[in-house]
Design an enzyme around this catalytic site. Structure first.
Site, short mmCIF file in Angstrom:
data_model
loop_
_atom_site.label_atom_id
_atom_site.label_comp_id
_atom_site.label_asym_id
_atom_site.label_seq_id
_atom_site.Cartn_x
_atom_site.Cartn_y
_atom_site.Cartn_z
N ASN A 184 -20.28 12.74 -1.39
CA ASN A 184 -19.89 11.33 -1.52
C ASN A 184 -20.47 10.76 -2.81
O ASN A 184 -21.43 11.31 -3.37
CB ASN A 184 -20.43 10.55 -0.31
CG ASN A 184 -19.63 9.30 -0.01
OD1 ASN A 184 -18.42 9.25 -0.23
ND2 ASN A 184 -20.29 8.26 0.47
N LEU A 185 -19.92 9.66 -3.24
CA LEU A 185 -20.43 9.02 -4.46
C LEU A 185 -21.89 8.61 -4.28
O LEU A 185 -22.69 8.69 -5.21
CB LEU A 185 -19.56 7.80 -4.78
CG LEU A 185 -19.64 7.22 -6.18
CD1 LEU A 185 -19.31 8.26 -7.23
CD2 LEU A 185 -18.71 6.02 -6.30
N GLU A 186 -22.21 8.17 -3.08
CA GLU A 186 -23.58 7.70 -2.79
C GLU A 186 -23.83 7.97 -1.30
O GLU A 186 -22.87 8.21 -0.56
CB GLU A 186 -23.69 6.21 -3.10
CG GLU A 186 -22.69 5.41 -2.30
CD GLU A 186 -22.52 3.99 -2.78
OE1 GLU A 186 -22.98 3.68 -3.88
OE2 GLU A 186 -21.92 3.22 -2.03
N ARG A 199 0.83 -1.21 0.00
CA ARG A 199 0.00 0.00 0.00
C ARG A 199 0.87 1.27 0.00
O ARG A 199 0.56 2.24 -0.68
CB ARG A 199 -0.92 0.02 1.22
CG ARG A 199 -2.06 -0.98 1.09
CD ARG A 199 -3.10 -0.78 2.17
NE ARG A 199 -3.75 0.51 2.09
CZ ARG A 199 -4.39 1.11 3.09
NH1 ARG A 199 -4.46 0.52 4.26
NH2 ARG A 199 -4.96 2.28 2.93
N HIS A 223 -6.15 8.35 11.72
CA HIS A 223 -5.82 6.91 11.63
C HIS A 223 -4.34 6.67 11.33
O HIS A 223 -3.97 5.59 10.88
CB HIS A 223 -6.70 6.23 10.57
CG HIS A 223 -8.12 6.06 11.00
ND1 HIS A 223 -9.14 5.67 10.15
CD2 HIS A 223 -8.73 6.23 12.21
CE1 HIS A 223 -10.29 5.61 10.81
NE2 HIS A 223 -10.07 5.95 12.06
N CYS A 242 8.17 0.42 22.24
CA CYS A 242 8.44 1.65 23.00
C CYS A 242 7.72 2.88 22.43
O CYS A 242 7.75 3.95 23.03
CB CYS A 242 9.94 1.92 23.10
SG CYS A 242 10.69 2.59 21.59
N VAL A 285 -4.45 7.28 5.39
CA VAL A 285 -3.05 7.23 5.81
C VAL A 285 -2.13 7.68 4.67
O VAL A 285 -0.92 7.70 4.82
CB VAL A 285 -2.67 5.82 6.33
CG1 VAL A 285 -3.45 5.50 7.60
CG2 VAL A 285 -2.91 4.74 5.29
N CYS A 309 7.51 1.88 16.72
CA CYS A 309 7.92 0.69 17.47
C CYS A 309 6.75 0.23 18.34
O CYS A 309 6.22 1.01 19.14
CB CYS A 309 9.12 1.03 18.35
SG CYS A 309 9.59 -0.34 19.42
#
Ligand code: OAD
Length: 234
Positions: A201-203, A59, A109, A120, A93, A117
């Site tokens: 939005n698309l829908e 990704r 997100h 830590c 992201v 890590c």
């Protein structure tokens, strides 16, 4: 509605769909091809870190070669040229908002740009490829993970987002299905605090009932149209 002085915007995977990055819940989306329990939970990572890291390596590479589209560019223009104070919150992201020129992006997100890590909490710039044996740059333990928020984990910057929702005049959700909480609850929270709410939005999303107005179509068309209207309201 009078001219908004503060606009809070929430974006989701749909705004990056036309940049070639898949969504999660559309037909053919990531969660129709993969089980999110394997790829987006701490338990899945503990079971098979190599599988999870490979998925995020793939990704990250797709994000690296993607380009912002007209919707990302329009939101950057709104922040730059508009009179209203814009708070831009994203569930994505990817860094397409930043590359389009948005001055500040709240990544609730997490982000592909950093590694974290699991032992830590130290963060550092994500390498192109992460592997299970990679040591943390601070503590040295082999606990490198993507710096993304998985199911069961707490999203980032929730205090700041809650303050923006309380103070906003207009809340706009763009390219998100209204499925995943807490983000799916932001429109209702803003509305309860007195804001107008708009869905782009698309829908219709699953939380369509909490929006005062909606426009449906591809983000690359309806977002620039809406931004042009806001900028013309001077
Ligand atoms: P979803 O995949 O759930 O929803 C994407 C939405 O974008 C859908 O409502 C589509 O109709 C819409 N859409 C698709 N193409 C579009 C286009 N070209 N223009 C405008 N809209 C379009 O994605 P999110 O709502 O972002 O979290 O998903 C929320 C979270 O679920 C993600 O952040 C991720 C995922 O699991 C984690 O991984 C923790």
């Amino acid at each position: 509605m009078s001219k908004p002085r503060a606009i809070t915007i929430l974006t989701g995977a749909g705004i990056s769909a036309e940049s070639g990055l898949g969504t999660f819940r559309d037909p053919g989306g990531l969660w129709s091809r993969y089980d999110w329990r394997d790829l987006a939970t701490p338990e899945g990572f503990a079971r098979d870190p190599g599988f999870v890291l490979d998925f995020y390596n793939w990704r990250r590479e797709r994000v690296r070669t993607a380009r912002p589209n007209a919707a990302h560019l329009a939101l950057a223009r709104l922040a730059r040229e508009g009179e209203a104070a814009v708070t831009l919150v994203t569930q994505n992201v990817d860094d397409l908002h930043e590359r389009a020129g948005s001055p500040e992006v709240i990544h609730m997100h997490g982000t592909h740009l950093t590694a974290r890590c699991a032992a830590c909490g130290h963060r550092w710039p994500a390498p192109a490829v992460m592997a299970p044996a990679d040591p943390c740059l601070a503590c040295g333990r082999p606990a490198t993970r993507p710096d993304v928020v998985w199911f069961g984990e707490t999203p980032h910057h929730m205090g700041r987002i809650a303050r923006a929702l309380q103070a906003t005049d207009l809340f706009v959700a763009i390219g998100t299905s209204g499925t995943v909480y807490p983000a799916a609850g932001f429109a209702a929270a803003a509305r309860t605090a007195g804001a107008s709410t708009l869905e782009l939005n698309l829908e219709p999303g699953r939380n369509a009932g909490v929006f005062d107005a909606a426009r449906h179509g591809p983000a690359s068309e309806i977002v620039p149209e809406w931004v042009a209207e806001v900028l013309a309201e001077r």
